[in-house]
Design a protein around this motif. Structure first.
Motif: not given
Lengths: 455, 455
Positions: A385-397
């Motif tokens: 999705r080319n969005n590091i924040y989305l990646g982080l939110v999904v990963g941390i969840s």
């Protein structure tokens, strides 16, 4: 072991040739346990024809290995005289099992035709609950008195054991009123001086069962003490029979099936295990809906949590597509923890004392695996999705979900055990739904917090 | 059965009083199986002190009931002389198990200290793979020749069985080169005329094991034929030992644990069951990640399906909140079907022949339960969102999902079995993910079709 498919094929060929003398010969060659397997794989009419062509002793031996349905079917399909003769050749406990599975009027017909003594003894067995020691035991046992000598016991065995189809594991020592005094193993008997008095060689510290003991308790006692056979006594310590390890083997298999069913949200309370697998559809629905219904209620809570975050979903619908991913992995690792604890508690490898240790250990495992998987998911999502924040939110969840799942999955079975509820219930939908709902809440909360960065 | 917690408490009180003579007396009173349970619940230093205060015969009896870790721990903590004496009192198979669990140099020390004959016999056992009949069997057995009379056999038992700590279930008949010729049960022996020749009363149709047979096969043979003990022969039919039912009990428990672990996506291939439950975290992670990783890939497919329907989600975000509900119930009913088939195949109640019948039966069950639950969900959703079409779409998806789940859940175990893969694998994440993905696809497709009515 015999290849049953090949044997069945061979029998079918002989049946096609209508060569009955060959059929008799071939059937007689098989071990009765193999015969039972072969019979289970034949069609009803083939089965009946074969059954009529084995001799009665072999038929009786085989009947013991058959499923209750087939026992009743076969005996019902032949004439009553032959059926009674076959039943009278069974050990008492098997005869009681077979008759107990028939309709009352049918079993009465057979009981009337059986030899009087045998029939009386079987009738007594039928008065016990079939899930208790009384219903499982064999009533015919080798008993001797404590003042007899080894030599006298040996000749007594010669008479008693020949008379009835008696199983011989231990010799039980009783007084005149049949109170259990001691046990002598055959080994001890055969290696003691011939003039030794039984009282001097018997064991008096006896592990024994009571007629009313339930089968799960019986299985536990056998598993723990590992005897071949245990004596069963009544309230007054009068010897009533013995339970042997092969009876227990069936119980253990049944108990394991129940444990596995419970773990998969199948209720065994009101429906017999066999019926769940192959009885009427109504029975199956009855066994399978209760826990599904609880899942339904639980998942409505999950729907409600989702509803709370509808504004967030409205602004960022893409977050919805990660829900199955998070729920799937959380559920899976949680199930692993539950299974490990439930099985450990069931085999006795885990005790309540070790709860804290195991919760800590599983939490560490959840953190380690959660970090690995969370990291992976972060990277993939970020790249996609080319969005590091989305990646982080999904990963941390993902990481938090997996850790929560292991902790709850470890805690729940211990808690249930503590309150004397079957821990296997934990594998059911309640815990799974709690893990689902918490996971969803964590994810949506993180999304809402970082919403600005995500859009 | 003894309340272990109370016994442990009592022992602790005596330990606090430092009253060693009372300790000895109390410990001596417990059955060795109970002692083993008590020992498992004591702290290491308490355990050692107690162990030093039971007599060696009892210590040997108890050792057999302990877990491998505790066996090695206790024997390692006492002096080598005493430990060797205790080991020499164990049955051969238990001694081999204990020594096999030690480091090589440690077990060598003990083997050198053991009586020569015993040590040689145990060394031979240690050459077999511990999961085969050779590694499980007891090598010391009662053998006689076929030309002996009952009387001669009885006196031979008196000598042989007294000499070694020999288990006595059947008498094995061998020729001069120790080839297995027949078996005589003790019952037959004790009820036959005293001058009868063994050859005439022995059974020659013998169910036997081969030294290289694996433990799952051994368990199957015991479960099927229900003998107390089976003879083990080598390639040339020379009798090497016997496997007894209590050895098999342990195997069955281990196999069941493996089956249950596999069903919960825990890989038992490379990591020992014990280590998964209480070994290092690295080992646990190793056993638990493989299937989780496959779930991860599967769920990425689910994410991809969701992504395909992003335009729909964009227009109608509310549909996302029903995803956990649909996935949860589909997964649950699918797991029920898988569990029923896997267990049925494992106990032998189901065979490949009945696949079609069971797929039809489960499909009907799925339809019935799916209709009930779908109807409920339709009504609730309709009432809540005041949109009959949304209610219908969610409800019909639910019905279809649940039916698909039962069909796949029934088909998969049979298909795996057909291709000789352990059906328990089906309970793992692959099938669950397939059910998830299909369910999602059905739901989103229905939503997309009726989109006009839903907004």
């Amino acid at each position: 072991m015999l290849k049953i498919e090949n044997a069945v094929e061979r029998i079918r060929e002989i049946l096609d040739d209508e060569n009955l003398s060959q059929l008799r010969e071939v059937l007689d060659d098989y071990h009765s346990a193999d015969l039972a397997d072969i019979f289970s794989n034949l069609k009803e009419e083939e089965r009946l024809l074969c059954f009529k062509n084995i001799e009665e002793d072999k038929a009786a031996e085989m009947i013991e290995y058959l499923s209750p349905q087939l026992q009743v079917e076969l005996l019902g399909d032949i004439d009553e005289e032959t059926a009674s003769r076959i039943i009278s050749k069974l050990p008492h406990d098997s005869a009681a099992d077979v008759l107990g599975d028939m309709e009352d009027n049918e079993s009465e017909t057979y009981l009337d035709k059986l030899p009087h003594k045998f029939s009386e003894e079987v009738r007594e067995l039928l008065t016990y609950n079939e899930d208790t020691a009384g219903g499982i035991m064999t009533p015919v046992i080798m008993t001797v008195n404590d003042d007899m000598t080894v030599k006298e016991v040996l000749s007594s065995i010669r008479v008693q054991a020949q008379e009835d189809n008696m199983e011989l594991y231990y010799i039980y020592v009783v007084d005149k009123q049949h109170h259990l005094l001691g046990v002598v193993s055959l080994r001890k008997l055969l290696t003691s001086p011939i003039n030794e008095v039984i009282e001097n060689i018997m064991i008096t510290d006896i592990v024994k069962l009571h007629v009313d003991d339930y089968q799960d308790y019986i299985a536990d006692v056998f598993m723990k003490y590992q005897y071949n056979a245990l004596p069963v006594v009544d309230l007054y310590n009068r010897l009533k029979g013995i339970v042997t390890w092969d009876d227990v083997q069936d119980i253990v298999e049944e108990e394991t099936t129940e444990e596995i069913y419970t773990s998969s949200a199948i209720s065994t309370g009101n429906v017999d295990e066999d019926e769940i697998l192959s009885g009427s559809i109504t029975k199956a629905v009855q066994a399978r809906t209760p826990w599904l219904f609880i899942t339904l209620i639980g998942e409505f809570v999950a729907v409600h949590v989702g509803h709370k975050f509808e504004p967030t979903l409205q602004m960022l619908p893409v977050i919805a597509i990660f829900v199955p991913l998070l729920a799937g992995l959380g559920g899976n690792i949680g199930t692993q923890s539950i299974t490990l604890m439930v099985r450990g508690l069931s085999t006795g490898e885990l005790t309540l004392n070790s709860a804290a240790k195991h919760i800590m250990r599983e939490m560490s495992i959840g953190l380690v695996i959660g970090s690995i998987f969370g990291g992976l998911v972060s990277l993939v999502t970020w790249g996609w999705r080319n969005n590091i924040y989305l990646g982080l939110v999904v990963g941390i969840s993902m990481m938090i979900n997996m850790t929560i799942a292991t902790v709850i999955g470890t805690f729940a079975p211990f808690a249930l055990k503590k309150f004397k509820i079957d821990p296997a219930v934990a594998s059911g939908p309640v815990i799974a739904t709690i893990i689902d709902v918490l996971g969803l809440a964590v994810y949506f909360t993180l999304v809402t917090i970082f919403l600005v960065k995500l859009t």
